[in-house]
Enzyme design. Structure first.
Site, PDB file in Angstrom:
ATOM      1  N   GLN A  69       0.829  -1.209   0.000  1.00  0.00           N
ATOM      2  CA  GLN A  69       0.000   0.000   0.000  1.00  0.00           C
ATOM      3  C   GLN A  69       0.858   1.251   0.000  1.00  0.00           C
ATOM      4  O   GLN A  69       1.713   1.443   0.865  1.00  0.00           O
ATOM      5  CB  GLN A  69      -0.952   0.059   1.203  1.00  0.00           C
ATOM      6  CG  GLN A  69      -1.920   1.221   0.976  1.00  0.00           C
ATOM      7  CD  GLN A  69      -2.816   1.550   2.136  1.00  0.00           C
ATOM      8  OE1 GLN A  69      -2.340   1.859   3.227  1.00  0.00           O
ATOM      9  NE2 GLN A  69      -4.112   1.504   1.908  1.00  0.00           N
ATOM     10  N   CYS A  99      -6.909   7.273   4.322  1.00  0.00           N
ATOM     11  CA  CYS A  99      -6.352   7.650   5.628  1.00  0.00           C
ATOM     12  C   CYS A  99      -6.762   9.079   5.983  1.00  0.00           C
ATOM     13  O   CYS A  99      -6.533  10.008   5.217  1.00  0.00           O
ATOM     14  CB  CYS A  99      -4.827   7.526   5.604  1.00  0.00           C
ATOM     15  SG  CYS A  99      -4.111   8.011   7.182  1.00  0.00           S
TER      16      CYS A  99
HETATM   17  C1  LIG Z   1      -3.896   0.521  13.899  1.00  0.00           C
HETATM   18  C2  LIG Z   1      -4.517   0.794  12.545  1.00  0.00           C
HETATM   19  C3  LIG Z   1      -3.725   1.282  11.521  1.00  0.00           C
HETATM   20  C4  LIG Z   1      -4.291   1.516  10.248  1.00  0.00           C
HETATM   21  N1  LIG Z   1      -3.470   1.899   9.212  1.00  0.00           N
HETATM   22  C5  LIG Z   1      -3.989   1.947   7.949  1.00  0.00           C
HETATM   23  C6  LIG Z   1      -3.141   2.117   6.824  1.00  0.00           C
HETATM   24  O1  LIG Z   1      -1.913   2.155   6.937  1.00  0.00           O
HETATM   25  N2  LIG Z   1      -3.713   2.177   5.601  1.00  0.00           N
HETATM   26  C7  LIG Z   1      -5.082   2.077   5.422  1.00  0.00           C
HETATM   27  O2  LIG Z   1      -5.572   2.144   4.283  1.00  0.00           O
HETATM   28  N3  LIG Z   1      -5.895   1.902   6.469  1.00  0.00           N
HETATM   29  C8  LIG Z   1      -5.380   1.805   7.714  1.00  0.00           C
HETATM   30  N4  LIG Z   1      -6.195   1.520   8.767  1.00  0.00           N
HETATM   31  C9  LIG Z   1      -7.634   1.296   8.516  1.00  0.00           C
HETATM   32  C10 LIG Z   1      -7.884  -0.195   8.257  1.00  0.00           C
HETATM   33  O3  LIG Z   1      -7.239  -0.620   7.093  1.00  0.00           O
HETATM   34  C11 LIG Z   1      -9.408  -0.437   8.101  1.00  0.00           C
HETATM   35  O4  LIG Z   1      -9.866   0.278   6.994  1.00  0.00           O
HETATM   36  C12 LIG Z   1     -10.182  -0.008   9.338  1.00  0.00           C
HETATM   37  O5  LIG Z   1      -9.568  -0.458  10.530  1.00  0.00           O
HETATM   38  C13 LIG Z   1     -11.629  -0.518   9.290  1.00  0.00           C
HETATM   39  O6  LIG Z   1     -11.650  -1.925   9.263  1.00  0.00           O
HETATM   40  P1  LIG Z   1     -11.983  -2.784  10.604  1.00  0.00           P
HETATM   41  O7  LIG Z   1     -13.240  -2.181  11.209  1.00  0.00           O
HETATM   42  O8  LIG Z   1     -12.187  -4.166  10.107  1.00  0.00           O
HETATM   43  O9  LIG Z   1     -10.834  -2.627  11.527  1.00  0.00           O
HETATM   44  C14 LIG Z   1      -5.663   1.291  10.030  1.00  0.00           C
HETATM   45  C15 LIG Z   1      -6.458   0.809  11.084  1.00  0.00           C
HETATM   46  C16 LIG Z   1      -5.890   0.542  12.326  1.00  0.00           C
HETATM   47  C17 LIG Z   1      -6.756  -0.019  13.419  1.00  0.00           C
END
Ligand SMILES: Cc1cc2nc3c(=O)[nH]c(=O)nc-3n(C[C@H](O)[C@H](O)[C@H](O)COP(=O)(O)O)c2cc1C
Length: 346
Positions: A69, A99
């Site tokens: 990514q 993000c």
């Molecule tokens: C600790 C953390 C770091 C994240 N870093 C990124 C990232 O680097 N790039 C990205 O596109 N999304 C990032 N996200 C978002 C996740 O990819 C995802 O879209 C978000 O957590 C929602 O999915 P979930 O409810 O299944 O956790 C991050 C989420 C968390 C919790």
């Protein structure tokens, strides 16, 4: 649109997550799911061009299929970064358009790019020119950019279904392989990234509807998906599901996804086998004078909701502090954790 590469995209992927989806986490995931698509943490195009490439891009081949990514805002820079990454042979290149952090949107990267679909389309074109690998975009259902976007956007609504559709149709012209949609609006001022993953409501219906309205696109849904039942349900509507936090809050669920959702079968794996398979990796870390905690921190929830869960966490804590050998750590864990938990498949 047909997936442009010959690789069939997996039905399940594990989300890019900064400070989480590092090499050690990905290795641990691979012990539980061989077929899900894994992601790196977000890496900026600028760091790939000017930073320590080996540190940023190296991975173990066991981690494949693996998507890199990238965050950026300049098609030329993105092109250079993707060209550089070609030497690492990732399976897919993904552009971050989701993000919401101040640091990222302050540099015109991440979710704020939803306001500039033509620019995102140009970046996708640049990526396509740099590689033959699949190109995907991860975005939100919309953004609320009040106080952050230039005043020219004052009366423009960027957080409704029609806008998301317009955004995706603009990108589609650049021949994109897959859209991954985090089913929440990103609010670009006033909320932390963590709050932006919790406060804006999940609108799964909008993601299901876009697949219905634009069935030729390959659509993967993300956000709040935690159970096998939820995965099954979403897969009735879209092409794939992306799992985020559940992969570290309740990691053993990953052992179920290959059998249920991916072609070909992989036999289930018990927690005992996971620990046994982790031993060579732990030994390699120790041989290289790297702390075992770098992978063990990702395994803290392996025994969640089972007898022995608290004991496992304590064992990791004390063993890392005392610096015992990997062999003794695994032996001790296998001897002392409840047998019924170690051997069970639930
Ligand atoms: C600790 C953390 C770091 C994240 N870093 C990124 C990232 O680097 N790039 C990205 O596109 N999304 C990032 N996200 C978002 C996740 O990819 C995802 O879209 C978000 O957590 C929602 O999915 P979930 O409810 O299944 O956790 C991050 C989420 C968390 C919790």
């Amino acid at each position: 649109m047909k997936y442009l590469s010959n690789i069939i995209p997996p039905k399940v992927s594990i989300a890019p997550m900064v400070d989480r989806t590092d090499r050690h986490f990905r290795y641990f995931c691979r012990l539980m799911t061989k077929k899900s698509l894994l992601y790196t943490e977000m890496i900026t195009a600028h760091s790939i061009i000017y930073g320590d490439r080996h540190k940023l891009l190296d991975f173990n081949s066991i981690e494949k299929p693996l998507s890199l990514q990238i965050a950026g805002c300049d098609p030329e820079e993105i092109y250079k970064a993707v060209k550089i990454a070609e030497d690492w042979d990732y399976n897919e290149l993904n552009l971050n358009v989701g993000c919401p952090s101040d640091r990222i949107s302050g540099n015109a990267m991440g979710a704020i790019l939803m306001a500039y679909p033509e620019l995102v389309a140009d970046m996708v074109t640049a990526m396509r020119e740099a590689t033959k690998k699949p190109i995907t975009v991860k975005h939100r259902i919309g953004i609320n950019g009040n106080n952050v976007l230039p005043t020219s956007f004052k009366n423009t609504i960027l957080d409704n279904y029609d806008y998301m559709k317009h955004f995706m149709q603009t990108i589609e012209k650049s021949k994109i392989d897959r859209f991954i949609i985090h089913a929440r609006t990103a609010i670009l001022s006033g909320l932390s990234p963590k709050e932006n993953r919790e406060i804006p409501p999940l609108k799964y219906d909008e993601v299901h509807k876009i697949k219905k309205d634009l069935p030729h696109l390959n659509i993967e849904i993300n956000g709040g998906i935690k159970t096998i039942d939820a995965m099954k349900d979403h897969l009735k509507h879209v092409d794939g599901v992306m799992l985020g936090r559940v992969s570290y809050e309740n990691s053993y669920v990953l052992t179920k996804v290959d059998n249920l959702f991916m072609k070909g079968t992989t036999s289930s794996i018990s927690r005992r086998e996971i620990l046994e398979k982790m031993l060579p990796y732990l030994e390699e870390l120790q041989d290289n004078k790297i702390g075992m905690h770098l992978i063990l921190r990702h395994t803290l929830t392996l025994f969640n909701n089972c007898k022995g869960s608290r004991y496992w966490k304590q064992l990791i804590d004390t063993s890392c502090k005392e610096g015992i050998t990997a062999k003794n750590f695994i032996k001790y864990a296998l001897d002392s954790l409840p047998k019924e938990t170690l051997n069970s498949f639930v």
